[in-house]
Scaffold this motif. Structure first.
Motif, PDB file in Angstrom:
ATOM      1  N   UNK A  35       0.862  -1.190   0.000  1.00 38.61           N
ATOM      2  CA  UNK A  35       0.000   0.000   0.000  1.00 38.61           C
ATOM      3  C   UNK A  35       0.897   1.238   0.000  1.00 38.61           C
ATOM      4  N   UNK A  36       0.293   2.381  -0.236  1.00 38.32           N
ATOM      5  CA  UNK A  36       1.048   3.632  -0.237  1.00 38.32           C
ATOM      6  C   UNK A  36       1.765   3.845   1.103  1.00 38.32           C
ATOM      7  N   UNK A  37       1.044   3.635   2.212  1.00 35.35           N
ATOM      8  CA  UNK A  37       1.640   3.819   3.549  1.00 35.35           C
ATOM      9  C   UNK A  37       2.756   2.816   3.798  1.00 35.35           C
ATOM     10  N   UNK A  38       2.546   1.575   3.368  1.00 36.97           N
ATOM     11  CA  UNK A  38       3.585   0.557   3.547  1.00 36.97           C
ATOM     12  C   UNK A  38       4.845   0.951   2.773  1.00 36.97           C
ATOM     13  N   UNK A  39       4.679   1.475   1.562  1.00 34.72           N
ATOM     14  CA  UNK A  39       5.848   1.909   0.773  1.00 34.72           C
ATOM     15  C   UNK A  39       6.578   3.051   1.471  1.00 34.72           C
ATOM     16  N   UNK A  40       5.824   3.982   2.036  1.00 37.71           N
ATOM     17  CA  UNK A  40       6.460   5.086   2.766  1.00 37.71           C
ATOM     18  C   UNK A  40       7.269   4.550   3.939  1.00 37.71           C
ATOM     19  N   UNK A  41       6.653   3.659   4.715  1.00 38.06           N
ATOM     20  CA  UNK A  41       7.316   3.117   5.898  1.00 38.06           C
ATOM     21  C   UNK A  41       8.544   2.302   5.501  1.00 38.06           C
ATOM     22  N   UNK A  42       8.408   1.463   4.495  1.00 38.45           N
ATOM     23  CA  UNK A  42       9.534   0.634   4.053  1.00 38.45           C
ATOM     24  C   UNK A  42      10.694   1.511   3.590  1.00 38.45           C
ATOM     25  N   UNK A  43      10.416   2.520   2.786  1.00 37.88           N
ATOM     26  CA  UNK A  43      11.484   3.381   2.280  1.00 37.88           C
ATOM     27  C   UNK A  43      12.244   4.039   3.428  1.00 37.88           C
ATOM     28  N   UNK A  44      11.519   4.560   4.409  1.00 30.84           N
ATOM     29  CA  UNK A  44      12.178   5.241   5.528  1.00 30.84           C
ATOM     30  C   UNK A  44      12.901   4.247   6.442  1.00 30.84           C
TER      31      UNK A  44
ATOM     32  N   UNK B 115      14.163   1.335   5.568  1.00 28.35           N
ATOM     33  CA  UNK B 115      15.340   0.807   4.872  1.00 28.35           C
ATOM     34  C   UNK B 115      16.453   1.844   4.759  1.00 28.35           C
ATOM     35  N   UNK B 116      16.109   3.108   4.983  1.00 27.06           N
ATOM     36  CA  UNK B 116      17.137   4.152   5.031  1.00 27.06           C
ATOM     37  C   UNK B 116      17.746   4.242   6.427  1.00 27.06           C
ATOM     38  N   UNK B 117      17.271   3.395   7.346  1.00 27.93           N
ATOM     39  CA  UNK B 117      17.875   3.321   8.666  1.00 27.93           C
ATOM     40  C   UNK B 117      17.165   4.076   9.766  1.00 27.93           C
ATOM     41  N   UNK B 118      15.992   4.623   9.480  1.00 31.42           N
ATOM     42  CA  UNK B 118      15.276   5.361  10.513  1.00 31.42           C
ATOM     43  C   UNK B 118      14.605   4.399  11.491  1.00 31.42           C
ATOM     44  N   UNK B 119      14.487   4.836  12.745  1.00 32.98           N
ATOM     45  CA  UNK B 119      13.814   4.034  13.772  1.00 32.98           C
ATOM     46  C   UNK B 119      12.300   4.167  13.595  1.00 32.98           C
ATOM     47  N   UNK B 120      11.564   3.313  14.276  1.00 36.22           N
ATOM     48  CA  UNK B 120      10.097   3.405  14.225  1.00 36.22           C
ATOM     49  C   UNK B 120       9.622   4.779  14.696  1.00 36.22           C
TER      50      UNK B 120
ATOM     51  N   UNK C 269      11.267   7.662  14.571  1.00 33.94           N
ATOM     52  CA  UNK C 269      11.585   8.686  13.568  1.00 33.94           C
ATOM     53  C   UNK C 269      10.618   8.626  12.387  1.00 33.94           C
ATOM     54  N   UNK C 270      10.305   7.409  11.949  1.00 34.19           N
ATOM     55  CA  UNK C 270       9.348   7.251  10.845  1.00 34.19           C
ATOM     56  C   UNK C 270       7.979   7.766  11.279  1.00 34.19           C
ATOM     57  N   UNK C 271       7.582   7.413  12.491  1.00 36.09           N
ATOM     58  CA  UNK C 271       6.282   7.847  13.015  1.00 36.09           C
ATOM     59  C   UNK C 271       6.184   9.371  13.047  1.00 36.09           C
ATOM     60  N   UNK C 272       7.234  10.018  13.490  1.00 34.87           N
ATOM     61  CA  UNK C 272       7.250  11.476  13.576  1.00 34.87           C
ATOM     62  C   UNK C 272       7.124  12.092  12.182  1.00 34.87           C
ATOM     63  N   UNK C 273       7.851  11.543  11.212  1.00 36.78           N
ATOM     64  CA  UNK C 273       7.819  12.085   9.845  1.00 36.78           C
ATOM     65  C   UNK C 273       6.460  11.916   9.173  1.00 36.78           C
ATOM     66  N   UNK C 274       5.811  10.769   9.444  1.00 34.52           N
ATOM     67  CA  UNK C 274       4.560  10.463   8.748  1.00 34.52           C
ATOM     68  C   UNK C 274       3.318  10.800   9.572  1.00 34.52           C
TER      69      UNK C 274
ATOM     70  N   UNK D  33       3.731   2.293  16.985  1.00 33.74           N
ATOM     71  CA  UNK D  33       3.146   0.953  16.846  1.00 33.74           C
ATOM     72  C   UNK D  33       2.508   0.772  15.469  1.00 33.74           C
ATOM     73  N   UNK D  34       1.951   1.838  14.898  1.00 35.73           N
ATOM     74  CA  UNK D  34       1.405   1.747  13.533  1.00 35.73           C
ATOM     75  C   UNK D  34       2.524   1.517  12.535  1.00 35.73           C
ATOM     76  N   UNK D  35       3.660   2.170  12.746  1.00 35.11           N
ATOM     77  CA  UNK D  35       4.820   1.980  11.868  1.00 35.11           C
ATOM     78  C   UNK D  35       5.281   0.525  11.935  1.00 35.11           C
ATOM     79  N   UNK D  36       5.360  -0.015  13.147  1.00 34.87           N
ATOM     80  CA  UNK D  36       5.789  -1.409  13.311  1.00 34.87           C
ATOM     81  C   UNK D  36       4.821  -2.356  12.611  1.00 34.87           C
ATOM     82  N   UNK D  37       3.535  -2.095  12.737  1.00 30.64           N
ATOM     83  CA  UNK D  37       2.526  -2.940  12.087  1.00 30.64           C
ATOM     84  C   UNK D  37       2.637  -2.855  10.569  1.00 30.64           C
TER      85      UNK D  37
END
Length: 80
Positions: free
Chosen positions: A12-21, A23-28, A30-35, A40-44
């Motif tokens: 999904x669009x959200x999954x692609x966003x999370x995967x990209x961030x 795989x660039x080495x961001x923590x859950x 950091x990804x959560x803050x950006x998106x 926990x949603x990022x981890x899921x």
């Protein structure tokens, strides 16, 4: 560095966003803050994406790997 996600069409669009961030080495967090999501949603989303079987290809320029650097002699001087 360039990141290519193979199998991204399965995500999904959200999954692609999370995967990209991720795989660039961001923590859950950091990804959560950006998106604007919870960690926990990022981890899921990341776990769900991984079960769909995507692959990440990282393309590094030759200079980064040092394979196109000038050859040096035994004293460390560049060859002519």
């Amino acid at each position: 560095m360039q990141i290519e996600i193979r199998g991204a069409e399965k995500l999904s669009f959200r999954e692609r966003q999370v995967v990209a961030l991720k795989e660039m080495g961001l923590s859950n967090e950091e990804v959560a803050r950006r998106l604007g999501l919870s960690a926990s949603s990022v981890a899921t989303l990341y776990h769900r994406a991984r079960t769909k079987g995507y692959q990440v290809v990282i393309v590094l320029p030759g200079e980064t790997l040092g394979i196109f650097a000038e050859e040096e002699d035994e004293q460390g001087n560049p060859s002519a």
